[in-house]
Scaffold this active site. Structure first.
Site, PDB file in Angstrom:
ATOM      1  N   HIS A 122     -77.740  45.726 -21.633  1.00  0.00           N
ATOM      2  CA  HIS A 122     -76.650  46.866 -21.228  1.00  0.00           C
ATOM      3  C   HIS A 122     -76.973  47.217 -19.976  1.00  0.00           C
ATOM      4  CE1 HIS A 122     -76.355  47.483 -26.290  1.00  0.00           C
ATOM      5  NE2 HIS A 122     -75.802  47.785 -25.575  1.00  0.00           N
ATOM      6  N   ASN A 123     -76.830  46.273 -18.905  1.00  0.00           N
ATOM      7  CA  ASN A 123     -77.916  46.683 -18.144  1.00  0.00           C
ATOM      8  C   ASN A 123     -75.720  47.178 -16.562  1.00  0.00           C
ATOM      9  OD1 ASN A 123     -76.237  43.629 -17.541  1.00  0.00           O
ATOM     10  ND2 ASN A 123     -78.489  43.306 -18.476  1.00  0.00           N
ATOM     11  N   TRP A 124     -75.721  46.859 -16.029  1.00  0.00           N
ATOM     12  CA  TRP A 124     -74.985  46.760 -14.873  1.00  0.00           C
ATOM     13  C   TRP A 124     -73.711  45.815 -15.109  1.00  0.00           C
ATOM     14  CZ3 TRP A 124     -71.583  49.172 -11.891  1.00  0.00           C
ATOM     15  CH2 TRP A 124     -70.905  48.250 -10.734  1.00  0.00           C
ATOM     16  N   ALA A 125     -74.327  44.506 -15.518  1.00  0.00           N
ATOM     17  CA  ALA A 125     -73.377  43.096 -15.851  1.00  0.00           C
ATOM     18  C   ALA A 125     -72.449  43.800 -16.874  1.00  0.00           C
ATOM     19  CB  ALA A 125     -73.954  42.148 -16.328  1.00  0.00           C
ATOM     20  N   HIS A 126     -73.014  44.586 -17.843  1.00  0.00           N
ATOM     21  CA  HIS A 126     -72.117  44.719 -19.455  1.00  0.00           C
ATOM     22  C   HIS A 126     -70.750  46.262 -18.479  1.00  0.00           C
ATOM     23  CE1 HIS A 126     -71.823  46.429 -22.964  1.00  0.00           C
ATOM     24  NE2 HIS A 126     -71.644  47.201 -22.893  1.00  0.00           N
ATOM     25  N   ASP A 143     -66.154  47.330 -25.021  1.00  0.00           N
ATOM     26  CA  ASP A 143     -67.364  48.098 -25.199  1.00  0.00           C
ATOM     27  C   ASP A 143     -68.046  46.508 -26.387  1.00  0.00           C
ATOM     28  OD1 ASP A 143     -69.927  48.403 -25.115  1.00  0.00           O
ATOM     29  OD2 ASP A 143     -69.836  50.298 -26.821  1.00  0.00           O
ATOM     30  N   GLN A 186     -73.057  38.325 -37.440  1.00  0.00           N
ATOM     31  CA  GLN A 186     -71.932  37.758 -37.101  1.00  0.00           C
ATOM     32  C   GLN A 186     -71.200  38.297 -37.291  1.00  0.00           C
ATOM     33  OE1 GLN A 186     -72.192  37.655 -32.966  1.00  0.00           O
ATOM     34  NE2 GLN A 186     -73.650  39.042 -34.747  1.00  0.00           N
TER      35      GLN A 186
END
EC number: 3.1.4.-
Length: 854
Positions: free
Chosen positions: A511-515, A660, A713
């Site tokens: 859950h970072n900038w790339a996400h 998301d 999954q």
């Protein structure tokens, strides 16, 4: 009529008393009768009553004796309602009435004090001599009033000077009194209140038993009158105290500006309450065991002005004794008390006489001491102590709240400083801004609208330029409707906003900038490729919400934040991280040079913030299920309408979840790498849970159960992703590639899950075979030892858990809509991953689609 003489009329009236009574009652006014009576008593020489303090008490006997009987009660009623009435005044009036009733020449009133001693309260003649106002203790064989007070029985004596029961005679020395009646004034509980002494002088007819009875009957009112007076005075006193305390409360609590202000008001009100000349308030410093004060009452105009703080130990002086012991001190003469410090008087020239010092409590602890000095009209009384004891409770509350206010005010200032510092460090710097501004924004980016596009393949430094490209496009996409639309954004603000958003994403595995960039790209794809009818404001809100939907994510789920008693969980009880993400977004917008919506109208600005909040909160899976269910029901019934704001908001919420979860419909080789990154973030949370609470709340976060990943999954795709994508495709058919990509990945995960299941089944069979062999060995009949070989020695036994169900793979409390986005994480716990996921470049990824092996 000329022959009518006064003697004849007088004789007629004597002979006809009934006629006289009727005539006076019918034709003579009551005031005239009172005047006649007063004139008669003046002729007889009655004197005013003199109190022992030298004051004259108006003789009201005529008022009592000569008024109409039905109105007698009004005199005492008026007297008892007089605010200045006390016990001495009431009993003096009663004594005067009794003396008038028996035609006594004089009377004396004696009252009992707290030390059970008689003292002269009032006397009717100035000629009487009273060497001392105090007659001493109540005992027989002294004076007449002392004897009556001792026996509590009335006495009639016509030989006053020779009676052995009271050889001293009257309590007040008199040379003429020879006949006396003494009546005790008793309380309802038979306690002695005082004695009324009636006497006749030498030469008068002695008192008769009938007159003693009349006096007794008159004075039986004493207890009733006194009880009424005390009750009335007590009620009036309590009412005044309540009014005073109400005024204190309003004044203090409505104006808590600082501790000094509260202290000054307490000192002023304390002086008014007990009518003191000066007051002081000392606060307790528990750390140093000292008393300290900054506000002093100097008695001058500039009093109560803050001065240099003084401190002294808690074991010194009157105030120190009270602070240490909690004892209330009422000192009538300060100079006779060894605890009093005379140095202050010597330095100031002020003379301290009486002191009332009382502790102030809060929650059972002494927090201060109030000291009143020099009561204006005497010494401090027990009533002053009782009144101030109540007042001290309000003082304690006021001081406590003032301290809290000071702490809050200081905390607020510290908070502002902290926000200022953090804002400086959390905002993009000028160097970053200039570097980004020098990079031209491309007019077109190939394949950016493909659903298979890989945002993770974009270099981290280039992502802001892509964000600006997409944001500008959304601002301009409706320019054909409004020629001025393009002017409604500021590129400099957009650059600062984008760079600051990037800076405020933490370095956590997923859950970072790339996400955030990937989710924003997914929403841009939906907006640009589908035939939606969102308003321009709604489109902009969707895109910005996706970009900011995980700001300051800590890599932990909502459930973990609540379980670990995080401060954020204390602030936001539901959707903990989502509320934090939105508030962080607003904080960034409020920074100077970051408001990308500044050209919107007030109504549009309010609307876009409302839409962003709605979209960010929608990323909480706890809200997703109800939103999707409502939208699915509307779509199935054919009732969906783009004209309905409610329907559009449901589509916006579902679109946020779809974006998301964009990693779940990406090509297989990219998706499995993203799942690895997601699982690393989950496993880090599971590791922390093992340490803190001893177990992992959600099995999917237990790295020891990695073999269950394919099955989880499958459950996630079937239970969440596909229902979300399918209702999206039902409303917006152009988003069908989401469904197709998810279905393709579902097939791959099922193959892996089936393979895992077969391997596990094989292991179980081998385990069962080994178990059967062991049982057969136990059943062999004992014979001479035979050397045999254990056939199970070469069998490898493993213990695995059964495949997990769909339910346990879904974290209903998750704040992120991505399965493995079960929620937003705390700081990165030991991971060396950067905000960029380690993924091959876009070309490499897309060229390797044929390689679908894990």
């Amino acid at each position: 009529m000329a022959d009518l003489q006064p003697d004849t009329v007088t004789q007629f009236l004597f002979d006809n008393p009934d006629f006289l009574d009727t005539f006076v009652s019918q034709h003579v006014h009551e005031d005239r009768i009172r005047q006649w009576s007063q004139r008669k008593h003046r002729v007889q020489g009655h004197n005013a009553v003199t109190l022992t303090n030298g004051d004259l008490f108006k003789d009201q006997r005529s008022n009592w004796k000569n008024c109409v009987q039905s109105k007698k009660w009004r005199i005492l009623q008026d007297l008892t309602k007089d605010n200045t009435t006390n016990k001495a005044r009431v009993f003096t009036e009663l004594a005067a009435c009794a003396a008038e009733s028996v035609n006594a020449d004089g009377h004396n009133l004696y009252l009992v004090d707290d030390q059970n001693q008689l003292f002269l309260a009032s006397k009717s003649s100035k000629n009487q001599r009273a060497p001392s106002a105090c007659l001493g203790r109540i005992e027989p064989r002294t004076s007449l009033p002392a004897y009556v007070a001792f026996t509590k029985e009335s006495v009639l004596t016509n030989s006053l000077l020779g009676d052995p029961r009271f050889p001293l005679g009257l309590g007040v020395e008199s040379d003429r009194g020879v006949s006396a009646i003494a009546v005790p004034l008793l309380h309802g509980n038979n306690a002695i209140l005082g004695v009324v002494e009636l006497y006749r002088n030498y030469g008068r007819v002695p008192f008769s038993p009938e007159e003693e009875e009349v006096a007794d009957m008159m004075l039986v009112w004493a207890d009733i009158c006194m009880e009424y007076v005390e009750m009335y005075n007590s009620m009036m006193k309590q009412r005044k105290l309540n009014d005073f305390l109400l005024a204190v409360t309003k004044s203090i609590f409505q104006d808590i500006v600082s501790m000094d202000t509260v202290i000054m008001k307490i000192m002023n009100y304390a002086k008014k309450l007990v009518i003191a000349d000066r007051a002081s308030l000392f606060l307790v410093d528990t750390k140093s065991s000292e008393l300290y004060a900054r506000i002093f009452d100097t008695g001058r105009v500039e009093e109560h002005i803050p001065q240099k703080e003084i401190r002294f130990p808690m074991d010194r002086g009157v105030a120190g004794h009270v602070a240490s012991s909690g004892e209330v001190l009422n000192i009538a003469d300060a100079y006779t008390d060894s605890r009093f410090n005379r140095d202050v008087d010597l330095q100031t020239g002020y003379r301290t006489k009486s002191i009332l010092c009382m502790p102030i409590y809060n929650r059972g602890n002494i927090i201060g001491v109030v000291q009143m000095v020099n009561k204006i009209d005497g010494v401090f009384t027990k009533a002053d102590e009782e009144s101030f004891e109540t007042f001290a409770i309000y003082c304690g509350l006021a001081l406590h709240h003032a301290k809290l206010y000071d702490k809050i005010r200081r905390s607020e200032q510290k908070y502002r400083v902290a926000v200022e510092v953090l804002s400086y460090h959390s905002q993009c710097n000028d160097e970053e801004y200039l570097v980004t501004k020098q990079v031209p924004i491309p007019s077109d980016i190939p394949d950016i609208l493909d659903y298979d596009y890989s945002p993770w393949a974009i270099d981290n430094d280039h992502k802001p330029v892509y964000v600006l490209y997409m944001m500008r496009d959304i601002f301009k996409m409706h320019s054909h409707k409004n020629k001025n639309e393009e002017r409604r954004f500021d590129l400099d603000d957009m650059i600062r906003f984008t760079l600051t958003v990037r800076k405020n994403y933490r370095n956590v595995p997923y859950h970072n900038w790339a996400h955030a960039f990937s989710v924003a790209h997914a929403m841009f794809t939906v907006i640009k490729t589908s035939q939606h009818r969102f308003t321009p404001i709604e489109c902009l809100a969707l895109y910005v919400a996706c970009l900011c939907h995980d700001l300051d994510h800590r890599g932990k789920t909502n459930a973990f934040m609540v379980k670990s008693a995080s401060p954020l969980a204390a602030i936001y009880s539901t959707s903990t991280m989502e509320h934090h993400h939105f508030n962080h977004t607003v904080t960034i917008l409020q920074n100077e040079g970051h408001n990308i919506f500044k050209h919107l109208t007030s109504a549009e600005y309010k609307q876009i913030l409302s839409d962003i909040r709605h979209c960010i909160l929608a990323t909480d899976l706890a809200l997703f299920f109800s939103n999707r269910s409502r939208l699915q029901d509307i779509a199935d019934k054919g009732e969906f309408s783009w004209e309905s704001a409610e329907h559009r908001r449901l589509v916006m919420a579902n679109s946020m979840t779809a974006a998301d979860l964009c990693s779940m419909y990406k090509p297989w080789n990219l998706q499995v790498q993203l799942v690895d990154v997601i699982m690393e973030e989950f496993w880090q949370q599971g590791d922390q849970e093992k340490v803190k609470i001893g177990y992992v709340q959600n099995p999917i976060m237990d790295r020891d159960k990695v073999n269950e990943l394919p099955e989880s999954q499958v459950g996630f795709l079937v239970g969440i992703c596909l229902p979300c994508y399918e209702v999206m495709a039902q409303i917006l058919p152009e988003t069908k590639p989401m469904v197709n990509g998810a279905v393709a990945n579902l097939k791959k995960w099922r193959e892996l899950a089936d393979k895992e299941a077969r391997e596990k089944e094989k292991e179980n069979e081998e385990k069962e075979k080994e178990k059967q062999t062991d049982e057969n060995q136990d059943e062999v009949i004992e014979e001479p030892p035979v050397k045999t070989e254990n056939p199970s020695d070469d069998v490898k036994v493993t213990s695995e858990m059964t495949p997990s169900s769909v339910d346990y793979a879904i974290d209903d409390s998750a704040s992120d809509t991505s399965f493995l986005a079960a929620d937003k994480p705390l700081p990165d716990l030991g991971s060396d991953r950067t905000s960029n996921i380690s993924v091959p470049s876009e070309k490499t990824v897309l060229s390797s689609k044929s390689d679908e092996s894990r």
